[in-house]
Design a protein around this motif. Structure first.
Motif, PDB file in Angstrom:
ATOM      1  N   ARG A  81     -61.302 -37.360  22.877  1.00 14.80           N
ATOM      2  CA  ARG A  81     -60.943 -36.552  24.050  1.00 14.80           C
ATOM      3  C   ARG A  81     -59.444 -36.323  24.078  1.00 14.80           C
TER       4      ARG A  81
ATOM      5  N   HIS B  30     -56.807 -42.696  22.492  1.00 15.41           N
ATOM      6  CA  HIS B  30     -58.176 -43.219  22.373  1.00 15.41           C
ATOM      7  C   HIS B  30     -58.907 -42.527  21.226  1.00 15.41           C
TER       8      HIS B  30
ATOM      9  N   ASP C  99     -58.542 -49.395  27.283  1.00 16.12           N
ATOM     10  CA  ASP C  99     -58.353 -49.468  28.731  1.00 16.12           C
ATOM     11  C   ASP C  99     -58.978 -50.768  29.229  1.00 16.12           C
TER      12      ASP C  99
ATOM     13  N   HIS D 239     -54.581 -43.214  36.386  1.00 18.63           N
ATOM     14  CA  HIS D 239     -54.626 -44.662  36.106  1.00 18.63           C
ATOM     15  C   HIS D 239     -54.458 -45.415  37.415  1.00 18.63           C
TER      16      HIS D 239
ATOM     17  N   HIS E 220     -54.042 -48.834  30.886  1.00 22.73           N
ATOM     18  CA  HIS E 220     -54.107 -48.213  29.556  1.00 22.73           C
ATOM     19  C   HIS E 220     -53.088 -48.876  28.637  1.00 22.73           C
TER      20      HIS E 220
HETATM   21 ZN   LIG Z   1     -56.565 -45.109  28.252  1.00 24.01          ZN
END
Ligand SMILES: [Zn+2]
Length: 287
Positions: free
Chosen positions: A197, A210, A217, A268, A273
């Motif tokens: 993503r 990611h 995360d 967040h 993260h």
């Molecule tokens: Zn993340």
């Protein structure tokens, strides 16, 4: 008599001399004729070549139509819209290939995981296109002989190794101080490892770490006697749990080059993260 004979001989001689000249002169006469006959043939052949000329006329016909088109009121506005149009946006850059893992560094990382008692398996290369993938992915289920990571974490070895180190060096001993009464750490609960993503799950923009296996995360920690979620810890919050969270936020920057603590931005709020993205000059981004 002699002169008459001489004249007569001369008279006979003249036609005889002239005859050879005139005879060869006559044959060339018919020769030019065929040339002239061929010329008309060429003219006839050239005629078809001139046939396409009428074809050009239709091209002139549309030119005559244009003035009629000008009579239609809708056409000029279409031309007026032409100049203000912004230039077409450049095509997006091609997706970068999946980054090749350094074999020596990878083997050293795998060796370090085994020494620490991390349970994992090596996976086949992941390449999901559009820049997403991991050359040498691993899937980890524990971070030590005592602490699991749930659900199973798929990432680069380096990401798993840094999480295991941080858990061993900081989370376990610090929790004994800041979260006393909950007992020993049992599980690091992760919310996202590898996923293809863009950053912040946006439609456009840069690809997420990611998607390269560099990020994890953290959503919470499970202990023998309870669990704690990753929470927003303000400087003025005066309880021990907030002190633990603030210490974790700061400590994580020693292991990960990017730390986005709970509350650091809109996306967040309820997780942390962490990623091992390499930046020029060893620059770190920790918030
Ligand atoms: Zn993340």
């Amino acid at each position: 008599m002699l002169t008459r004979l001489a004249l007569a001989a001369a008279l006979f001689a003249l036609p005889a001399l002239a005859a050879p000249d005139t005879i060869p002169a006559e044959p060339p006469v018919p020769l030019p004729k065929p040339v002239e006959e061929q010329a008309p043939v060429e003219a006839e052949q050239a005629a078809p070549a001139e046939v396409p000329v009428p074809v050009e006329k239709p091209e002139e016909a549309p030119a005559d139509v244009e003035p009629e088109a000008d009579n239609t009121a809708e056409e000029p506005p279409a031309e007026m819209q032409g100049p203000p149009k912004p230039p077409a946006p450049p095509p997006p850059p091609p997706a970068p290939p999946v980054e090749k893992e350094d074999e020596e560094a990878y083997r050293a990382c795998i060796g370090a995981l085994k020494t620490m008692g991390v349970t994992f398996k090596e996976l086949p290369r992941i390449d999901d296109g559009v820049g997403c993938g991991i050359d040498k992915p691993i899937a980890a289920t524990t971070l030590s002989s005592d602490v699991t990571v749930e659900p199973e974490l798929t990432a680069r070895c380096e990401t798993v190794l840094q999480l295991a180190r941080m858990t061993r060096d900081f989370v376990e001993p610090a929790a004994g101080l800041g979260l006393a009464g909950l007992g020993a750490l049992k599980t690091v609960r992760q919310a996202s490892g590898y996923v293809c993503r863009k950053r912040n799950s946006a439609e456009e923009g840069k690809i997420s770490e990611h998607a390269r296996g560099n990020a994890v995360d953290i959503a919470g920690l499970d202990f023998e006697k309870g669990s704690v979620a990753m929470v927003i810890a303000k400087p003025e919050d005066s309880d021990l749990a907030s002190a633990f969270q603030r210490a974790l936020n700061a400590f994580a920057c020693l292991y990960f080059s990017t730390v986005l603590s709970p509350g650091s931005d809109a996306t967040h709020q309820d997780h942390m993260h962490l990623d091992v993205m390499e930046r020029r000059g060893g620059y770190r981004y920790c918030r």
